[in-house]
Design an enzyme around this catalytic site. Structure first.
Site, short mmCIF file in Angstrom:
data_model
loop_
_atom_site.label_atom_id
_atom_site.label_comp_id
_atom_site.label_asym_id
_atom_site.label_seq_id
_atom_site.Cartn_x
_atom_site.Cartn_y
_atom_site.Cartn_z
N TYR A 53 0.83 -1.21 0.00
CA TYR A 53 0.00 0.00 0.00
C TYR A 53 0.86 1.26 0.00
O TYR A 53 1.97 1.24 0.50
CB TYR A 53 -0.91 0.00 1.24
CG TYR A 53 -1.99 -1.06 1.23
CD1 TYR A 53 -2.28 -1.83 0.12
CD2 TYR A 53 -2.74 -1.30 2.39
CE1 TYR A 53 -3.26 -2.80 0.14
CE2 TYR A 53 -3.72 -2.28 2.41
CZ TYR A 53 -3.98 -3.02 1.29
OH TYR A 53 -4.95 -3.99 1.32
N LEU A 236 -18.00 -1.99 0.51
CA LEU A 236 -18.80 -1.04 -0.26
C LEU A 236 -18.47 -1.09 -1.74
O LEU A 236 -18.91 -0.23 -2.51
CB LEU A 236 -18.58 0.39 0.27
CG LEU A 236 -19.15 0.69 1.65
CD1 LEU A 236 -18.81 2.11 2.08
CD2 LEU A 236 -20.65 0.45 1.70
N LEU A 241 -21.42 1.05 -3.66
CA LEU A 241 -22.68 0.82 -2.93
C LEU A 241 -23.15 2.04 -2.14
O LEU A 241 -24.27 2.03 -1.62
CB LEU A 241 -22.53 -0.38 -2.01
CG LEU A 241 -22.57 -1.73 -2.72
CD1 LEU A 241 -22.01 -2.84 -1.84
CD2 LEU A 241 -24.00 -2.06 -3.15
#
Length: 347
Positions: A53, A236, A241
């Site tokens: 990351y 999500l 979403l």
């Protein structure tokens, strides 16, 4: 906040886990600190990151997220109360900048990766160390058709478990987990741990959301019977979403606005159609669509923790508040009807 046991351990982790993959790309160090301070104040004790990351992955930012977390962690007087999870990256054709391009899941690479993460995290140990995805060819990251290619199996799983065992015995990590794993892979890890007296994985971090319930099919029963709970990522669907991308909207600074060409998993017509239907259910019940989607994941009986991410404090507060939302039977029935009409539009 609510808490659940991490696998067969005596560790209690918060039902909401703070994800971090935007730190260092979409979020500054100061913003990351504010997120961490707020999350911990709300009772969150579980924080997830990875050596790769932030996302999207690239050589110039690799490790930056762990560094942000480490700077914050070093200043905390309560390190022992926090559960820090990170991940090792296996070999991948598109990642040539880690450990000289030979980032296998073997003893040498495991030691190098753990030591590098510990340095960036500025801590003496990692609570949960996870294999980010299988080194072998398998169905993950949305692949649906399985092509058996044993010549691409990579490092044997037994060797990976032995390498994890060495790091546990050295006191550098406490527990091991897997991520983006298949039913066969999880069962094989468990078999090897039993037969060879090696560490037993305590968790599996796979995608799970209203747009991707593939975990239900083969892994849910294993999670229950073997006490290897799901750490649900992308609950999500990269923000889809929440409804913010409906009707062609492209909110400024949003992940799919910035990186839509890279992340197509949740960016398709079927996902948009289902999202529109889920958003309508939320609207009829006076619910925030994102909170409803998260509440669904939070209450699944095989879920240990739901990993949320946010780029703003408003998003973060709303996402954490989902832990208090209980969906009634009627809402759950309607959700299942949509799922049966279009199963897993974003596998």
């Amino acid at each position: 906040m609510q808490y659940r046991k991490l696998g067969h351990t005596d560790i209690d982790v918060s039902v909401i886990c703070l994800g971090s993959m935007t730190w260092g790309e979409q979020n500054t160090p100061a913003e990351a600190r504010r997120q961490l301070d707020f999350a911990v104040a709300q009772g969150i004790n579980f924080i997830d990151t990875a050596e790769l990351y932030p996302m999207p992955i690239r050589a110039g930012t690799q490790g930056r997220t762990e560094e942000y977390l480490g700077t914050w962690l070093k200043q905390r007087p309560d390190r022992e109360r926090l559960i820090i999870a990170t991940k090792i990256c296996p070999a991948a054709a598109h990642i040539k900048y880690l450990r000289g391009g030979d980032n296998r899941l073997d003893r040498k690479n495991m030691q190098m990766a753990v030591d590098a993460s510990l340095k960036r995290l500025q801590t003496d140990y990692i609570d949960l160390y996870q294999v980010h995805w299988p080194e072998r060819d398998a169905n993950y990251f949305g692949q649906l058709d399985y092509y058996h290619a044993p010549v691409k199996d990579g490092v044997p799983l037994a060797e990976t478990l032995e390498a994890l065992d060495e790091q546990i015995r050295a006191g550098k990590i406490r527990y091991a987990g897997v991520s983006n794993e298949t039913p066969w892979g999880l069962c094989e890890y468990l078999r090897l741990s039993r037969e060879l007296n090696l560490p037993r994985v305590v968790s599996i971090q796979n995608p799970y959301s209203l747009l991707n319930r593939s975990f239900d099919i083969g892994l849910a029963e294993i999670a229950h019977r073997e006490k290897v709970g799901l750490l649900a990522y992308s609950p999500l669907g990269f923000g889809v979403l929440s409804g913010k991308y409906l009707n062609g909207n492209q909110p400024e600074g949003a992940r799919l606005t910035l990186f839509g060409e890279t992340y197509k998993r949740y960016n398709n017509k079927a996902a948009a159609q289902c999202t529109r239907q889920y958003a309508a259910i939320a609207d009829e019940n006076g619910l925030d669509p994102a909170q409803m989607a998260l509440a669904f994941v939070n209450r699944r009986p095989f879920v240990t923790s739901t990993i949320i991410g946010a780029t703003s404090m408003e998003q973060l507060a709303a996402n954490i508040a989902s832990v208090d939302l209980e969906l009634d039977k009627t809402t759950m029935k309607r959700i299942d009807e949509i799922h049966r009409s279009q199963p897993n539009p974003s596998p």
